[in-house]
Design an enzyme around this catalytic site. Structure first.
Site, short mmCIF file in Angstrom:
data_model
loop_
_atom_site.label_atom_id
_atom_site.label_comp_id
_atom_site.label_asym_id
_atom_site.label_seq_id
_atom_site.Cartn_x
_atom_site.Cartn_y
_atom_site.Cartn_z
N HIS A 17 0.83 -1.20 0.00
CA HIS A 17 0.00 0.00 0.00
C HIS A 17 0.87 1.25 0.00
O HIS A 17 2.10 1.16 -0.09
CB HIS A 17 -1.01 -0.02 1.15
N HIS A 20 4.04 1.63 2.21
CA HIS A 20 5.24 0.94 1.71
C HIS A 20 5.88 1.75 0.58
O HIS A 20 7.10 1.87 0.50
CB HIS A 20 4.88 -0.45 1.20
N CYS A 125 0.96 -10.12 20.54
CA CYS A 125 0.11 -9.72 19.42
C CYS A 125 0.66 -10.34 18.15
O CYS A 125 1.80 -10.07 17.76
CB CYS A 125 0.06 -8.19 19.27
N CYS A 128 1.58 -7.79 15.40
CA CYS A 128 2.88 -7.12 15.55
C CYS A 128 4.02 -8.12 15.63
O CYS A 128 5.17 -7.74 15.56
CB CYS A 128 2.92 -6.26 16.80
N CYS A 144 -4.37 -4.63 21.55
CA CYS A 144 -3.17 -4.10 20.88
C CYS A 144 -3.46 -2.67 20.40
O CYS A 144 -4.46 -2.44 19.71
CB CYS A 144 -2.80 -4.97 19.69
N HIS A 147 -3.37 -2.73 16.37
CA HIS A 147 -4.31 -3.57 15.61
C HIS A 147 -5.73 -3.56 16.17
O HIS A 147 -6.64 -4.06 15.52
CB HIS A 147 -3.78 -5.00 15.51
N LYS A 294 -3.98 6.36 11.03
CA LYS A 294 -2.91 5.75 10.28
C LYS A 294 -3.51 5.11 9.04
O LYS A 294 -4.59 4.53 9.09
CB LYS A 294 -2.23 4.68 11.13
N LYS A 297 -4.24 -1.11 5.65
CA LYS A 297 -5.20 -1.96 4.97
C LYS A 297 -6.36 -2.32 5.89
O LYS A 297 -7.52 -2.25 5.50
CB LYS A 297 -4.47 -3.23 4.51
O1 ME8 Z 1 6.91 -3.78 9.87
N1 ME8 Z 1 2.88 5.61 6.79
O2 ME8 Z 1 6.54 -4.60 7.73
P1 ME8 Z 1 5.29 -3.74 7.25
C1 ME8 Z 1 4.19 5.60 6.55
N2 ME8 Z 1 8.15 -6.58 8.17
N3 ME8 Z 1 4.90 4.48 6.37
C2 ME8 Z 1 4.26 3.31 6.43
C3 ME8 Z 1 2.88 3.24 6.68
C4 ME8 Z 1 2.18 4.46 6.87
N4 ME8 Z 1 0.89 4.53 7.07
N5 ME8 Z 1 2.53 1.95 6.68
C5 ME8 Z 1 3.65 1.24 6.44
C6 ME8 Z 1 7.14 -4.56 8.96
N6 ME8 Z 1 4.70 2.05 6.28
C7 ME8 Z 1 8.26 -5.54 9.12
C8 ME8 Z 1 9.58 -4.80 9.00
S1 ME8 Z 1 12.24 -4.73 8.85
C9 ME8 Z 1 13.50 -5.72 9.36
C10 ME8 Z 1 10.79 -5.65 9.15
C11 ME8 Z 1 6.08 1.66 5.99
O3 ME8 Z 1 4.85 -4.36 5.98
C12 ME8 Z 1 7.04 2.11 7.07
O4 ME8 Z 1 8.35 2.09 6.56
O5 ME8 Z 1 4.31 -3.59 8.33
C13 ME8 Z 1 6.88 1.01 8.08
O6 ME8 Z 1 7.96 0.98 9.00
C14 ME8 Z 1 6.86 -0.20 7.19
O7 ME8 Z 1 6.15 0.24 6.01
C15 ME8 Z 1 6.16 -1.37 7.82
O8 ME8 Z 1 5.93 -2.35 6.86
#
Ligand code: ME8
Length: 495
Positions: A17, A20, A125, A128, A144, A147, A294, A297
């Site tokens: 989304h 990312h 959780c 998380c 949480c 979530h 925030k 999804k």
């Molecule tokens: O946390 N605003 O993966 P994830 C800004 N797999 N950035 C956002 C966002 C938002 N609303 N939503 C997501 C994970 N991001 C783990 C990480 S790393 C070793 C493991 C971005 O798919 C932001 O960079 O939940 C956030 O830290 C990351 O996507 C989380 O992606």
């Protein structure tokens, strides 16, 4: 100078989304900027594929975990590609080469005496993949905070990492570099968390089967966060088919504030425990919100990045995300806001400037840049300064100052009036004006290359300087008179 930069690796439990896309675009702008400065860059992104959360999502989709990961990881890879990100490697934590190295890392930790066995009982959780203490959860019901679902009580025999032993080394790390974590508010947050005392944490799971087996107790899997964080190092060892970790480690990490503690506290400690250098620096950015929530999804308030790219192109999305929200802060993004910036700034300010500048050179000087010197002030030093402070939004702001100055300059000079005059002085002023405009378009393309790379390429082609994005050319006065210019189709057509 080598420069190595990472995004978080994204969970494949849901589709990509805008959040990312945000970190990926910001990382790409930094990577491109450092490359244009002649540095040797390694830019890494990828997907995080193990853990209960992914296994559950696979089961819900009626697929095996691996099939499911293949499918969703491909979507992330596609997003990265469609965003025009220039990553050097795309890591997947299900890569055999990665898994093998995660196991080796655990052996290193054990051999160095930083692991021990104990029973763990806590509130977990799955969303998380993290344990919480009761006071961190929303009451009543142990909910949480992220979530909004109840956490579960888990009890098992686990392998623990002695994080508590790393309080002093971590504080030293933070003391040595007051910008170790940026921006300052995040540095303070991480530092006070360390100061408040650190608890050991469990690095193995008895109940999670979709993961990398613990080498000496294969009925348990390695905690998904340890597996995931390690991607930053393992990728350097195999991603390019040779080990470049000596050149590129330590890396700088970009991440959202949701994963601050694991990155700013647990990760440097794990590395120090295993005898590796901690990350070079961490930049923690804010959340994109939609209104005051925030964007996520599960909350269903997402702008689809691929739909925007289809409609307006990757550059429009890249520009909007980095322009609209001060890099490092939270900020709200909306489709209306995107359309306004597209029409007002990309199509009007920049698109018109390029189109007028080139059209007038074609019309008044047969498409050849006349003799002259650039009368607009260069902004490269100020932009560079903003980049050095990792202030991407600030850099764009300075660049837009030049876009606006160039547009004002056209209005003031009125080249169409000068063109009608027979006076030699007017014709020479027209030469200077046209030179200034062509050179400003060229300089802007170099400055904008990190942000809107495809459009910057087209600008450089139009002013007869294709591919010349090296930073030495970011100032003014570099366009040789005599260069052939052509008028491109509109850079940002109106829908
Ligand atoms: O946390 N605003 O993966 P994830 C800004 N797999 N950035 C956002 C966002 C938002 N609303 N939503 C997501 C994970 N991001 C783990 C990480 S790393 C070793 C493991 C971005 O798919 C932001 O960079 O939940 C956030 O830290 C990351 O996507 C989380 O992606």
């Amino acid at each position: 100078m080598p420069f190595s930069l990472t995004t978080p690796i994204y969970y494949v439990n849901s589709d990509p989304h805008l959040g990312h896309a945000y970190t990926t675009v910001a990382a790409d702008a930094l990577a491109r900027h450092h490359r244009q400065r002649g540095e040797d860059v390694f830019f890494l992104t990828g997907t995080d594929e193990h853990g209960a959360k992914v296994a559950q999502a696979a089961a819900a989709a009626g697929m095996s975990p691996k099939e499911f990961c293949d499918r969703v990881s491909a979507r992330f890879r596609d997003l990265v590609h469609r965003l025009d990100a220039s990553n050097d490697f795309f890591i997947r934590t299900t890569d055999r080469e990665h898994e093998k190295r995660v196991q080796e890392f655990m052996v290193r930790l054990r051999d160095a005496g930083h692991l021990y066995e104990d029973t763990y009982a806590g509130l977990y959780c799955t969303g998380c993949e993290q344990f919480y203490s009761e006071d961190e959860l929303e009451q009543p019901g142990n909910i949480c905070p992220l979530h909004k679902t109840p956490v579960e009580r888990l009890e098992e025999e686990n392998t623990f990492f002695r994080l508590s032993a790393f309080q002093e080394p971590l504080l030293e790390l933070y003391d040595r570099d007051r910008e170790y974590v940026m921006p300052r508010a995040r540095y303070n947050e991480a530092r006070s968390f360390i100061e408040s005392g650190l608890s050991d944490f469990s690095v193995s799971r008895a109940t999670v089967s979709w993961g990398v087996p613990l080498p000496w107790k294969p009925e348990q899997t390695i905690y998904v966060w340890v597996d995931a964080l390690l991607n930053y190092r393992t990728a350097l060892e195999y991603g390019l088919g040779r080990d470049v970790s000596a050149t590129f480690w330590p890396s700088m990490h970009l991440l959202g504030k949701d994963i601050l503690r694991l990155h700013c506290v647990s990760w440097p400690a794990l590395l120090m425990a295993a005898g590796y250098e901690p990350p070079r620096r961490l930049f923690v950015h804010g959340y994109l919100t939609s209104g005051d929530q925030k964007m996520s999804k599960s909350l269903g308030n997402v702008i689809d990045p691929l739909a925007v790219i289809d409609e307006l192109g990757a550059d429009a999305l890249r520009f909007y995300l980095l322009r609209e929200v001060q890099w490092g802060q939270d900020g709200s993004v909306t489709r209306d806001g995107l359309d306004r910036r597209y029409a007002g700034e990309l199509a009007n300010d920049l698109g018109n400037l390029v189109s007028r500048a080139t059209a007038m050179i074609v019309r008044y000087r047969g498409g050849v840049v006349p003799e002259g010197r650039c009368e607009l002030e260069p902004v490269d030093a100020a932009v560079r300064e903003r980049f050095e402070a990792f202030d991407l939004t600030g850099a764009l702001d300075v660049i837009w100052g030049l876009v606006r100055a160039a547009n004002r300059y056209v209005e003031e000079r009125q080249p169409w009036v000068l063109a009608r005059s027979q006076a030699a002085a007017d014709q020479s002023l027209l030469d200077t004006t046209l030179y200034t405009l062509a050179d400003a378009v060229r300089s802007l393309a170099v400055l904008l290359h990190p942000f809107i790379p495809a459009s910057a390429d087209r600008m450089l082609e139009a002013v007869g300087d294709p591919g010349a994005v090296a930073w030495e050319r970011a100032g003014v006065g570099h366009l040789p008179p005599g260069t052939e210019v052509s008028q491109p189709p509109p850079l940002f057509p109106r829908a």
